[in-house]
Design a protein around this motif. Structure first.
Motif, PDB file in Angstrom:
ATOM      1  N   MET A   1       0.963  -1.148  -0.059  1.00 53.95           N
ATOM      2  CA  MET A   1      -0.290  -0.214   0.432  1.00 53.95           C
ATOM      3  C   MET A   1       0.997   0.835   0.004  1.00 53.95           C
ATOM      4  SD  MET A   1      -2.826   1.304   2.685  1.00 53.95           S
ATOM      5  CE  MET A   1      -3.193  -0.181   2.622  1.00 53.95           C
ATOM      6  N   ASP A   2       0.431   2.005  -0.862  1.00 51.48           N
ATOM      7  CA  ASP A   2       1.396   3.412  -1.105  1.00 51.48           C
ATOM      8  C   ASP A   2       0.735   4.188  -0.482  1.00 51.48           C
ATOM      9  OD1 ASP A   2       2.766   5.765  -1.835  1.00 51.48           O
ATOM     10  OD2 ASP A   2       2.137   5.811  -3.450  1.00 51.48           O
ATOM     11  N   ILE A   3       1.322   4.960   0.836  1.00 51.12           N
ATOM     12  CA  ILE A   3       0.887   5.578   2.007  1.00 51.12           C
ATOM     13  C   ILE A   3       1.607   7.257   1.870  1.00 51.12           C
ATOM     14  CG2 ILE A   3       0.378   5.814   4.556  1.00 51.12           C
ATOM     15  CD1 ILE A   3       0.554   2.740   4.479  1.00 51.12           C
ATOM     16  N   LYS A   4       0.972   7.626   2.373  1.00 50.26           N
ATOM     17  CA  LYS A   4       1.718   9.500   2.309  1.00 50.26           C
ATOM     18  C   LYS A   4       1.686   9.923   3.258  1.00 50.26           C
ATOM     19  CE  LYS A   4       1.983   9.752  -3.166  1.00 50.26           C
ATOM     20  NZ  LYS A   4       2.023  10.869  -4.032  1.00 50.26           N
TER      21      LYS A   4
ATOM     22  N   SER B   1      -3.882   7.474   1.595  1.00 48.37           N
ATOM     23  CA  SER B   1      -3.715   6.263   0.352  1.00 48.37           C
ATOM     24  C   SER B   1      -4.828   6.158  -1.247  1.00 48.37           C
ATOM     25  CB  SER B   1      -2.859   4.616   1.049  1.00 48.37           C
ATOM     26  OG  SER B   1      -3.340   4.604  -0.557  1.00 48.37           O
ATOM     27  N   ASP B   2      -4.868   7.305  -1.956  1.00 44.39           N
ATOM     28  CA  ASP B   2      -5.510   6.646  -3.128  1.00 44.39           C
ATOM     29  C   ASP B   2      -6.122   8.085  -2.393  1.00 44.39           C
ATOM     30  OD1 ASP B   2      -3.784   5.004  -5.207  1.00 44.39           O
ATOM     31  OD2 ASP B   2      -4.928   2.904  -3.615  1.00 44.39           O
TER      32      ASP B   2
ATOM     33  N   TYR C   1      -8.453  -0.945   8.222  1.00 43.29           N
ATOM     34  CA  TYR C   1      -7.299  -0.505   7.116  1.00 43.29           C
ATOM     35  C   TYR C   1      -6.632  -0.663   8.924  1.00 43.29           C
ATOM     36  CZ  TYR C   1      -9.451   2.109   3.619  1.00 43.29           C
ATOM     37  OH  TYR C   1     -10.229   2.474   2.807  1.00 43.29           O
TER      38      TYR C   1
ATOM     39  N   ARG D   1       3.470   2.770  10.410  1.00 44.52           N
ATOM     40  CA  ARG D   1       3.967   4.164   9.784  1.00 44.52           C
ATOM     41  C   ARG D   1       3.849   5.185  10.455  1.00 44.52           C
ATOM     42  NH1 ARG D   1       3.943   2.063   3.746  1.00 44.52           N
ATOM     43  NH2 ARG D   1       4.753   4.126   3.194  1.00 44.52           N
TER      44      ARG D   1
END
Length: 210
Positions: free
Chosen positions: A1-4, A66-67, A132, A140
């Motif tokens: 999963m791309d997390i910002k 994410s997204d 999630y 993170r």
């Protein structure tokens, strides 16, 4: 999963509040503070919403995204010695008025840390959306919060055995003290990060809550 990670603002209030209410409505801490199930959400509106507004308006709301979806958040308050009257009223006085008998002790200990260091970070609430959890989001998120505020002493109120275990893992490379006040309430203090000290990426949820 791309997390910002991003600093949240007032436009995120509705989603922040939804995640909080879904996560903490049945928590032992809030059930004890507000035993009337029917009135608990109204109490959240009166007590918690001003705290969210303060964090969102003062750069103390960290979100994991994410997204375009908010996966979780940390609400943090930076206190400065002698200049935190508004924050103290919102985060401490309001809980004392609601009947929380542990907060006066926490406030006195927090003032002691402020007196020693001049400033401190209060990790008020941190939570991951139930959809999630178990995906590493919280670890993170906590690591990022400590990266941003870890140069300050950090204090938090921990209200479940699970989160106590999480913080013990998260702070395995940090100087941490934990004082049990009751079965549902512990006071945690993390010493300021020393130069060159690593930050753990383990952990899940923090602050007043689960």
């Amino acid at each position: 999963m791309d997390i910002k990670f991003s600093t949240l603002s007032a436009k995120d209030f509705k989603e922040v509040y939804r995640i909080f209410a879904d996560s903490f409505y049945d928590s032992a801490y809030y059930r004890e503070l507000f035993p009337d199930d029917a009135a608990r959400l109204a109490e959240f509106d009166a007590l918690v919403a001003p705290s969210f507004d303060y964090c969102l308006g003062n750069g103390g709301a960290l979100g994991a995204v994410s997204d375009g979806k908010l996966l979780g958040f940390n609400l943090v308050v930076k206190f400065e010695s002698g200049s935190s009257e508004e924050a103290e009223r919102i985060f401490f006085d309001s809980y004392i008025a609601a009947g929380d008998k542990s907060v006066p002790l926490f406030r006195e200990k927090f003032k002691g840390v402020l007196s020693r260091y001049g400033s401190a970070a209060y990790f008020y609430i941190g939570v991951v959306d139930a959809r999630y959890r178990g995906m590493g989001v919280g670890g993170r998120l906590n690591a990022e919060a400590l990266r941003r505020w870890g140069d300050l002493p950090v204090m938090a109120e921990l209200t479940s055995p699970e989160i106590i275990s999480v913080y013990k893992r998260l702070c395995r490379d940090r100087e941490m003290s934990l004082e049990k006040i009751s079965d549902h309430y512990h006071i945690m203090t993390i010493a300021p990060k020393r130069e060159g000290e690593p930050t753990s990426e383990r952990g899940m949820q923090n602050g007043r809550g689960l």
